[in-house]
Design a protein around this motif. Structure first.
Motif: not given
Length: 319
Positions: A105-113
């Motif tokens: 989920y950290t990588l997903m947040q990073t991907y989005d921002t």
């Protein structure tokens, strides 16, 4: 200049195929950082988990052998070792799951921002957010375990009290209570993304919101989880089978003195390496489930709250 695919939109209502395609697209685009950071973060846990798992299987086989010989004291047959290694194994699995889901989920947040998405990503880029998500993930998982344990105790007390009065009533009540608990566990799968992707929300509000979102999208969540869990299990079986065969092979030959190879350091080391592959493969297969649950959460939140509509209105007001 390399053509980039459009960034995957998170908060979007999707049908079954849409959620599955979004899950597959995200893993396809970010499989390198997903595997790399999973290896860095989970391998220390896998080293201890594999050791405990092999000891657990050895103790289990020892108990079966002791029972077959009719030994009266089961503790001498390895029960104490069995319980100890099982406890260590459960702790390792819990820690591993917390680390993995926080990482995904950290990588997903990073991907989005992040403008460059997950390309050329290093640990220092996500370290601060990862530590925060690990803490929040640890808290929500402990909270869920506490809720489940308390609920099981209450249900067991109710069933026990009814069994004293009328046994058949206790059986009927037990069936419906257990069914109710199983159904409640389905929405709880979204509790982690709710608590991670909404950093301002409290534990109680996260659980309440999980059930609110789960109630609205219950059956679509059930169907989606079943499919991605089956695919995850197939992936997991590929890495589990060599280790499982080696355990059965070693146990089958251990009783024959002419097959002393099973007691050699080389054979034990090979079993450990296969167990390490099994442990790491299990966590890799769980990436699919974590990403899939996140995309269902995005779908459910957009359906219930209209995130993109609200953000569009705010953007319009600032013009």
């Amino acid at each position: 200049m390399e053509n980039q695919k459009p960034k995957i939109e998170f908060y979007l209502q999707r049908d079954f195929s849409g959620k599955f395609n979004a899950t597959a697209d995200f893993i396809r685009e970010g499989w390198k950082p997903l595997l790399r950071f999973t290896f860095y973060l989970l391998m220390p846990v896998c080293l201890l988990q594999t050791y405990a798992m092999n000891l657990f299987m050895s103790s289990y086989m020892g108990i079966l052998g002791t029972a077959a010989q009719g030994v009266s004291n089961p503790i001498l047959g390895g029960t104490l070792s069995f319980l100890t290694t099982y406890g260590v194994l459960l702790i390792c699995v819990f820690i591993g799951y917390v680390l993995l889901s926080a990482l995904v989920y950290t990588l997903m947040q990073t991907y989005d921002t992040r403008e460059n998405r997950l390309k050329e990503l290093i640990m220092s880029d996500i370290k601060e957010n990862l530590i925060k998500n690990i803490k929040r993930n640890f808290a929500i998982n402990l909270y869920i375990v506490l809720i489940v344990v308390v609920t099981i105790v209450v249900v067991a007390f109710i069933i026990g009290a009814l069994a004293v009065v009328i046994s058949w009533v206790a059986g009927v009540v037990a069936f419906f209570l257990i069914l109710f608990l199983v159904l409640c566990c389905v929405p709880l799968m979204m509790a982690i993304p709710v608590y991670i992707f909404e950093p301002e929300i409290s534990l109680n509000h996260a659980i309440a919101k999980t059930f609110r979102l789960g109630k609205t999208t219950f059956w679509s969540l059930v169907g989606f989880i079943i499919v991605i869990s089956i695919i995850s299990s197939v992936i997991q079986s590929v890495t589990t089978m060599p280790w499982y065969i080696s355990i059965l092979f070693g146990n089958f030959l251990s009783g024959a003195s002419e097959f002393a190879i099973t007691q050699t350091p080389v054979f034990k080391f090979a079993v450990y390496i296969l167990g390490l592959l099994q442990s790491f493969g299990t966590y890799v297969s769980m990436i699919l489930v974590n990403v899939g649950v996140a995309f269902h959460y995005f779908h459910a939140r957009e359906k219930v709250e209209g995130i993109t509509i609200e953000s569009g209105i705010r953007d319009f007001d600032t013009l």
